[in-house]
Design a protein around this motif. Sequence first.
Motif, PDB file in Angstrom:
ATOM      1  N   LEU A 178       1.051  25.180  10.641  1.00 28.89           N
ATOM      2  CA  LEU A 178      -0.102  25.607  11.425  1.00 28.89           C
ATOM      3  C   LEU A 178      -1.097  26.366  10.551  1.00 28.89           C
ATOM      4  O   LEU A 178      -2.318  26.165  10.652  1.00 28.89           O
ATOM      5  N   ALA A 179      -0.575  27.257   9.692  1.00 30.50           N
ATOM      6  CA  ALA A 179      -1.455  28.035   8.812  1.00 30.50           C
ATOM      7  C   ALA A 179      -2.246  27.115   7.886  1.00 30.50           C
ATOM      8  O   ALA A 179      -3.454  27.301   7.680  1.00 30.50           O
ATOM      9  N   ARG A 180      -1.585  26.102   7.328  1.00 26.60           N
ATOM     10  CA  ARG A 180      -2.283  25.161   6.443  1.00 26.60           C
ATOM     11  C   ARG A 180      -3.355  24.386   7.215  1.00 26.60           C
ATOM     12  O   ARG A 180      -4.463  24.148   6.705  1.00 26.60           O
ATOM     13  N   TYR A 181      -3.018  23.999   8.432  1.00 26.29           N
ATOM     14  CA  TYR A 181      -3.970  23.238   9.252  1.00 26.29           C
ATOM     15  C   TYR A 181      -5.226  24.066   9.528  1.00 26.29           C
ATOM     16  O   TYR A 181      -6.358  23.581   9.352  1.00 26.29           O
ATOM     17  N   PHE A 182      -5.041  25.325   9.953  1.00 29.10           N
ATOM     18  CA  PHE A 182      -6.201  26.161  10.274  1.00 29.10           C
ATOM     19  C   PHE A 182      -6.988  26.538   9.020  1.00 29.10           C
ATOM     20  O   PHE A 182      -8.205  26.723   9.080  1.00 29.10           O
ATOM     21  N   LYS A 200      -2.894  35.220   8.188  1.00 28.22           N
ATOM     22  CA  LYS A 200      -4.346  35.426   8.321  1.00 28.22           C
ATOM     23  C   LYS A 200      -5.027  34.175   8.874  1.00 28.22           C
ATOM     24  O   LYS A 200      -6.110  34.258   9.447  1.00 28.22           O
ATOM     25  N   HIS A 201      -4.395  33.009   8.712  1.00 24.69           N
ATOM     26  CA  HIS A 201      -4.995  31.773   9.197  1.00 24.69           C
ATOM     27  C   HIS A 201      -4.647  31.495  10.654  1.00 24.69           C
ATOM     28  O   HIS A 201      -5.348  30.736  11.330  1.00 24.69           O
ATOM     29  N   THR A 214      -1.104  35.987  16.644  1.00 29.78           N
ATOM     30  CA  THR A 214      -1.527  34.772  17.335  1.00 29.78           C
ATOM     31  C   THR A 214      -1.391  34.944  18.841  1.00 29.78           C
ATOM     32  O   THR A 214      -0.450  35.581  19.314  1.00 29.78           O
ATOM     33  N   ASN A 215      -2.320  34.367  19.586  1.00 31.97           N
ATOM     34  CA  ASN A 215      -2.218  34.345  21.047  1.00 31.97           C
ATOM     35  C   ASN A 215      -1.352  33.141  21.410  1.00 31.97           C
ATOM     36  O   ASN A 215      -1.776  31.999  21.270  1.00 31.97           O
ATOM     37  N   VAL A 216      -0.112  33.396  21.856  1.00 36.14           N
ATOM     38  CA  VAL A 216       0.862  32.325  22.059  1.00 36.14           C
ATOM     39  C   VAL A 216       1.189  32.174  23.539  1.00 36.14           C
ATOM     40  O   VAL A 216       1.410  33.165  24.241  1.00 36.14           O
ATOM     41  N   ILE A 217       1.224  30.927  23.997  1.00 39.52           N
ATOM     42  CA  ILE A 217       1.611  30.634  25.392  1.00 39.52           C
ATOM     43  C   ILE A 217       2.778  29.656  25.368  1.00 39.52           C
ATOM     44  O   ILE A 217       2.726  28.634  24.661  1.00 39.52           O
ATOM     45  N   LEU A 218       3.848  29.962  26.089  1.00 43.00           N
ATOM     46  CA  LEU A 218       4.974  29.048  26.276  1.00 43.00           C
ATOM     47  C   LEU A 218       4.788  28.327  27.608  1.00 43.00           C
ATOM     48  O   LEU A 218       4.535  28.972  28.626  1.00 43.00           O
ATOM     49  N   THR A 219       4.926  26.996  27.610  1.00 41.96           N
ATOM     50  CA  THR A 219       4.817  26.291  28.887  1.00 41.96           C
ATOM     51  C   THR A 219       6.002  26.619  29.795  1.00 41.96           C
ATOM     52  O   THR A 219       5.897  26.526  31.015  1.00 41.96           O
TER      53      THR A 219
END
Length: 589
Positions: free
Chosen positions: A582-586, A409-410, A457-462
């Motif tokens: 990442l979830a904790r950060y957001f 959810k985050h 999540t909207n994810v982009i790989l370089t």
Amino acid sequence: MPRNKMVPIILCFMLILGSLPALESARADNGSVSITATSLNVRTGPGLSYPVSGSVKKGEKFSIVKEEGDWIQISLGGSKKGWVAQWFTSKEAAKTAASPAVSQNTKASGNVTVNSLRVRKGPGTNHQVIGSFNSGQAVEILGFNGNWAEVRTNNIRGWVSKEYISVKETKAAEAPPASAKTSGTVTATSLNVREKPSLNSGKIGQLSYGAAVTVHSQSNGWAEITFAGKSAWVSAEYLKISGKPVAGSGKVPTPVDQFTGTVTASQLNVRDKNSLDGSVIGSVSKGQSFKILDEQNNWVKIEYKHGKTGWAAGWFFDKKKNGPVAAPSESVKNSRVSMLHNGTNIRKGPSTSTAVIFRANQGDSFEIISVEKDWYKIVLPNGASGFVAGWIVSVQGTAPQIERPGAEKHTKNKTIVIDPGHGGRDNGTTGVRGTLEKTLTLKTAQLLYDKLRAAGTNVILTRNNDHYISLGSRVSSSNYHNADAFISIHYDSINDRTVRGMTTYYYNSKQKPLGEQIHSSVISKTMLKDRGTRFGDYHVIRENKQAAVLLELGYLSNPAEEMLVNTPQYQESVANGIFEGLARYFKNN
């Protein structure tokens, strides 16, 4: 050399020659492997805990005796055998039977080998259970990632442990010619256009949100379009396909039956697509009635505001057609729940504040009567009814699987750019046993990509293949997409082979909280030696306007750590750690 000393030597040659047919037979039965590491330890058993009994060299070929998990027992000549790590070998299939695989030219299917196999929303145990399979269930296999297989049936699509799927391969049937073209609209912020219907295929461009396309055909979740005058492919998941014919196609749309639905929930979310993955775009209240425009997979499409349409859960509607009301429990007909834990509480009402009237154990199954809020009303063995929380059971049948938001959810609707370090002509560092950093970073990135994408999540790989990408282009991708977080994935190396552990780098104070959250989470999951979160003057974080960190996820110069980081278990743990960090950060920002 004296004649009498020649006798034992001749006997040895005879014994060796006598063993050759058996060796060839073993190779014909099970295939063979070539060693890809410069020097690879041979162990007495299938695991790093077993003693080293010898070593083999790069390019040497051995027949396979048997396999166990990620380890292969090889024949070393005569009766001598040993175990080597599968990830440092190149396997050659036996001539008598080709090994099944998932490829673009084949359609892979399989069968479940155990009862109550949990189906998850993403590749990892941290993802929500959305259903389960029983032994013998046939599934279509869409692909593999680490220890996980993405599968699909008529009723469900999700991820399961590949250990419990037996794979069989059949030639894909030729797709029938499309009878008509359809139109579609891009629903993603930025949608990659590819040469072929595969994430491994080269990217030839991008489409922006709202772009209109003509869809020529669809195959396994991909849509064929025309891009720059050529045939190309995009993920159908990010297209809103109207189903209406393009002008001149001659196809007449099938009329939708006219229903009216009345909302039975006190407050019900309306989403932009027909699943819980959809973004909430509005809400409706109990007692409101709407014309049902479409119905798919127990979701209904309604005009919730004048000129605005969206999808809502169909099991929270009473449907009417020409007077008669459809049974409210129609969507849960012939559905059951299975308990996931021993001692599961069954309560008197749909709330944890109501009394416990029964306790069930893992594997117990009950018929569903109805869905109320986030609870299932079920039939108990004595004929009475009770309620069980939807997020602690799995569902069989057409009833919806209820989710309780966790870490996802985050991260939902956040934009994350994942940067697998190196690629193409830039190998990065090379491990003492031959591991290429560029290969391992991509492996980690792809597993993390699937986990985040499954969480909305909207994810982009370089990069998603072995291509060289400049440092400037990597940073540009982060800035262009206005990324909420940029993660550059690397593996470390140093002349001292005893050095081991993980280090996380940030460049400025804005990036430090992201680095600290991800670092602590990965350390707790992997138990690597903690080398700290520190300042680093690296281009991809120095020139980045977004919150950006660079992760060094272990030392390939340390032989033991090189073997560890190559294991599927480690890759699973490190991807889970980054995801939860990442979830904790957001959550905190």
